[in-house]
Design a protein around this motif. Structure first.
Motif, PDB file in Angstrom:
ATOM      1  N   LEU A 186       0.828  -1.201   0.000  1.00 51.42           N
ATOM      2  CA  LEU A 186       0.000   0.000   0.000  1.00 51.42           C
ATOM      3  C   LEU A 186       0.869   1.260   0.000  1.00 51.42           C
ATOM      4  CD1 LEU A 186      -2.846  -0.964   2.523  1.00 51.42           C
ATOM      5  CD2 LEU A 186      -2.906  -1.020   0.028  1.00 51.42           C
ATOM      6  N   GLU A 187       1.952   1.218   0.720  1.00 55.98           N
ATOM      7  CA  GLU A 187       2.845   2.381   0.758  1.00 55.98           C
ATOM      8  C   GLU A 187       3.478   2.623  -0.609  1.00 55.98           C
ATOM      9  OE1 GLU A 187       4.188   2.576   5.454  1.00 55.98           O
ATOM     10  OE2 GLU A 187       5.306   1.241   4.092  1.00 55.98           O
ATOM     11  N   ARG A 188       3.815   1.557  -1.320  1.00 60.97           N
ATOM     12  CA  ARG A 188       4.330   1.736  -2.680  1.00 60.97           C
ATOM     13  C   ARG A 188       3.254   2.325  -3.579  1.00 60.97           C
ATOM     14  NH1 ARG A 188       6.593  -3.414  -1.674  1.00 60.97           N
ATOM     15  NH2 ARG A 188       4.947  -4.407  -2.942  1.00 60.97           N
ATOM     16  N   GLN A 189       2.027   1.880  -3.385  1.00 57.05           N
ATOM     17  CA  GLN A 189       0.925   2.374  -4.209  1.00 57.05           C
ATOM     18  C   GLN A 189       0.634   3.855  -3.920  1.00 57.05           C
ATOM     19  OE1 GLN A 189      -2.536  -0.117  -3.980  1.00 57.05           O
ATOM     20  NE2 GLN A 189      -3.845   1.276  -5.117  1.00 57.05           N
ATOM     21  N   VAL A 190       0.675   4.232  -2.642  1.00 52.94           N
ATOM     22  CA  VAL A 190       0.426   5.622  -2.252  1.00 52.94           C
ATOM     23  C   VAL A 190       1.637   6.506  -2.572  1.00 52.94           C
ATOM     24  CG1 VAL A 190      -0.006   7.131  -0.269  1.00 52.94           C
ATOM     25  CG2 VAL A 190      -1.272   4.995  -0.504  1.00 52.94           C
ATOM     26  N   GLY A 191       2.826   5.929  -2.447  1.00 53.36           N
ATOM     27  CA  GLY A 191       4.049   6.696  -2.687  1.00 53.36           C
ATOM     28  C   GLY A 191       4.562   7.413  -1.472  1.00 53.36           C
ATOM     29  N   ALA A 192       4.136   6.961  -0.280  1.00 54.31           N
ATOM     30  CA  ALA A 192       4.582   7.593   0.960  1.00 54.31           C
ATOM     31  C   ALA A 192       4.349   6.623   2.113  1.00 54.31           C
ATOM     32  CB  ALA A 192       3.838   8.892   1.198  1.00 54.31           C
ATOM     33  N   PRO A 193       5.113   6.749   3.199  1.00 50.12           N
ATOM     34  CA  PRO A 193       4.888   5.883   4.367  1.00 50.12           C
ATOM     35  C   PRO A 193       3.515   6.137   4.982  1.00 50.12           C
ATOM     36  CG  PRO A 193       7.031   6.931   4.493  1.00 50.12           C
ATOM     37  CD  PRO A 193       6.284   7.617   3.389  1.00 50.12           C
ATOM     38  N   LEU A 194       2.877   5.081   5.427  1.00 49.88           N
ATOM     39  CA  LEU A 194       1.598   5.176   6.124  1.00 49.88           C
ATOM     40  C   LEU A 194       1.766   5.021   7.628  1.00 49.88           C
ATOM     41  CD1 LEU A 194      -0.554   2.999   3.687  1.00 49.88           C
ATOM     42  CD2 LEU A 194      -0.392   5.495   3.761  1.00 49.88           C
ATOM     43  N   PHE A 195       2.853   4.355   8.043  1.00 50.17           N
ATOM     44  CA  PHE A 195       3.129   4.136   9.459  1.00 50.17           C
ATOM     45  C   PHE A 195       4.595   4.470   9.743  1.00 50.17           C
ATOM     46  CE2 PHE A 195      -0.397   1.339   8.478  1.00 50.17           C
ATOM     47  CZ  PHE A 195      -1.243   1.473   9.565  1.00 50.17           C
ATOM     48  N   ASP A 196       4.844   5.043  10.926  1.00 50.87           N
ATOM     49  CA  ASP A 196       6.189   5.143  11.464  1.00 50.87           C
ATOM     50  C   ASP A 196       6.407   3.926  12.331  1.00 50.87           C
ATOM     51  OD1 ASP A 196       6.975   7.558  10.316  1.00 50.87           O
ATOM     52  OD2 ASP A 196       5.935   8.728  11.855  1.00 50.87           O
ATOM     53  N   ARG A 197       7.434   3.136  12.010  1.00 47.25           N
ATOM     54  CA  ARG A 197       7.667   1.887  12.722  1.00 47.25           C
ATOM     55  C   ARG A 197       9.044   1.915  13.367  1.00 47.25           C
ATOM     56  NH1 ARG A 197       5.021   0.723   7.939  1.00 47.25           N
ATOM     57  NH2 ARG A 197       6.843   0.149   6.689  1.00 47.25           N
ATOM     58  N   THR A 198       9.054   1.648  14.663  1.00 48.65           N
ATOM     59  CA  THR A 198      10.315   1.477  15.389  1.00 48.65           C
ATOM     60  C   THR A 198      10.231   0.170  16.156  1.00 48.65           C
ATOM     61  OG1 THR A 198       9.588   2.574  17.436  1.00 48.65           O
ATOM     62  CG2 THR A 198      10.408   4.000  15.672  1.00 48.65           C
ATOM     63  N   SER A 199      11.282  -0.155  16.866  1.00 47.67           N
ATOM     64  CA  SER A 199      11.271  -1.401  17.644  1.00 47.67           C
ATOM     65  C   SER A 199      10.308  -1.314  18.814  1.00 47.67           C
ATOM     66  CB  SER A 199      12.690  -1.707  18.154  1.00 47.67           C
ATOM     67  OG  SER A 199      13.152  -0.639  18.963  1.00 47.67           O
ATOM     68  N   ARG A 200       9.910  -0.107  19.202  1.00 51.10           N
ATOM     69  CA  ARG A 200       9.070   0.050  20.379  1.00 51.10           C
ATOM     70  C   ARG A 200       7.624   0.440  20.054  1.00 51.10           C
ATOM     71  NH1 ARG A 200      12.768   3.182  24.945  1.00 51.10           N
ATOM     72  NH2 ARG A 200      14.426   1.588  25.071  1.00 51.10           N
ATOM     73  N   ARG A 201       7.407   1.061  18.902  1.00 51.66           N
ATOM     74  CA  ARG A 201       6.057   1.555  18.659  1.00 51.66           C
ATOM     75  C   ARG A 201       5.742   1.611  17.168  1.00 51.66           C
ATOM     76  NH1 ARG A 201       6.065   7.123  17.393  1.00 51.66           N
ATOM     77  NH2 ARG A 201       3.952   7.381  18.212  1.00 51.66           N
ATOM     78  N   VAL A 202       4.424   1.604  16.899  1.00 52.82           N
ATOM     79  CA  VAL A 202       3.903   1.792  15.544  1.00 52.82           C
ATOM     80  C   VAL A 202       2.922   2.954  15.608  1.00 52.82           C
ATOM     81  CG1 VAL A 202       2.568   0.788  13.656  1.00 52.82           C
ATOM     82  CG2 VAL A 202       4.146  -0.649  14.964  1.00 52.82           C
ATOM     83  N   ALA A 203       3.074   3.922  14.718  1.00 53.95           N
ATOM     84  CA  ALA A 203       2.205   5.099  14.719  1.00 53.95           C
ATOM     85  C   ALA A 203       1.851   5.473  13.283  1.00 53.95           C
ATOM     86  CB  ALA A 203       2.879   6.272  15.426  1.00 53.95           C
ATOM     87  N   LEU A 204       0.690   6.023  13.114  1.00 54.55           N
ATOM     88  CA  LEU A 204       0.266   6.494  11.797  1.00 54.55           C
ATOM     89  C   LEU A 204       1.009   7.778  11.429  1.00 54.55           C
ATOM     90  CD1 LEU A 204      -3.579   5.970  12.093  1.00 54.55           C
ATOM     91  CD2 LEU A 204      -2.184   5.037  10.240  1.00 54.55           C
ATOM     92  N   THR A 205       1.428   7.885  10.182  1.00 57.27           N
ATOM     93  CA  THR A 205       1.927   9.148   9.665  1.00 57.27           C
ATOM     94  C   THR A 205       0.727  10.045   9.356  1.00 57.27           C
ATOM     95  OG1 THR A 205       1.860   8.447   7.367  1.00 57.27           O
ATOM     96  CG2 THR A 205       3.875   7.939   8.604  1.00 57.27           C
TER      97      THR A 205
END
Length: 294
Positions: A39-58
């Motif tokens: 989906l991110e490739r289709q949109v052309g931008a990240p949809l989530f910020d992902r780290t080892s501790r948390r996942v958040a929506l951009t």
């Protein structure tokens, strides 16, 4: 973007955890990750910020969630309602009647249907005299009970739910009113109305010329557009009219007598539905009618 992909995206946007999302949707975490990357490739931008501790929506991801969630709920709800209707799960069977009196005469059938479908009910509607199939074709009823014959290409004529004899409606002072019964040949002795129905034409006009079984010509009455108009014309002595026998009870008139026929074919009322609108509720009603006839 496929519906399953939208479901995965919205679930992750709610859970903000790959493991819980995978468990909720009964798929692997790898499937979740692959779908989000697609989906991110289709949109052309990240949809989530992902780290080892948390996942958040951009911000873009949050905007996509807000846009997709209402539409997704509407689609899922629409499919669920259509599935319930097709399977006959709960809800109401909407049944139209061309003649409202017939609804009272088939209460045993409707009660039997309710006992077979305790999660459903039957809602009765009266069809318009001028457009008997209008409710059915407009999707306002699931099926209707109407007089045979029905030879409409878009409708299915199901089992007969009621059979009743025919009577002749005549003015109170008519010579026939003193008879115990009449025959079809007696129709040649007066002007005869048809129970006017604007469509289909095979209900309105008999073959030309209209003759009795013995070949005697029958004089046609004027065209009438409502049933009350028909009764008024008979009461005024303008003519006579063959009717199904329940008319004696439901359309009693102080200036009309209903005389039984000795030789007329019985009237048959059948359940009819749209070919494209056959549901499990309609099929269950047809099964109940057939089982009671058998």
């Amino acid at each position: 973007m496929e519906l399953r992909e939208i479901e995965i995206f919205l679930a992750l946007a709610e859970e903000l955890h790959f493991g819980r999302t995978a468990e909720r949707l009964h798929v692997s975490q790898a499937r979740i990750s692959q779908t989000i990357k697609k989906l991110e490739r289709q949109v052309g931008a990240p949809l989530f910020d992902r780290t080892s501790r948390r996942v958040a929506l951009t911000p873009i991801g949050a905007g996509l969630r807000d846009d997709l969630a209402p539409a997704y709920r509407q689609i899922v709800g629409g499919v669920a309602r259509a599935t319930d209707a097709g399977r006959g799960t709960g809800g109401v069977l909407r049944l139209g009647f061309e003649a409202p009196g017939v609804a009272d005469l088939v209460t045993d059938v409707l009660d039997a249907y309710r006992s077979q479908r305790p999660d459903s009910d039957v809602q009765v509607r009266e069809a318009d005299f001028r457009d008997p199939f209008g409710l059915l074709r407009g999707g306002e009823v699931d099926a209707m009970v109407t007089l045979l014959p029905v030879t409409e290409p878009d409708l299915t004529a199901g089992p007969v739910v009621l059979t009743e004899p025919m009577v002749l409606a005549v003015p109170m002072r008519h010579p026939f009113s003193r008879l115990d019964s009449v025959t079809l040949d007696d129709l040649a002795r007066d002007t005869v109305f048809r129970a006017a129905r604007p469509a289909p034409p095979y209900w309105v006009e008999p073959p030309e010329p209209w003759t009795t079984p013995a070949g005697h010509p029958v004089r046609r009455g004027r065209v009438l557009t409502t049933f009350q108009e028909l009764l008024a014309a008979i009461a005024a002595g303008e003519g006579i009219c063959p009717l199904a026998a329940h008319a004696r009870q439901y359309f009693a008139h102080p200036r009309i007598t209903f005389v039984p026929f000795r030789d007329a074919p019985h009237a048959e009322w059948a359940v009819v539905w749209r070919r494209a609108g056959e549901t499990e509720r309609v099929r269950e009603l047809a099964r109940v009618i057939r089982s009671r006839a058998g």
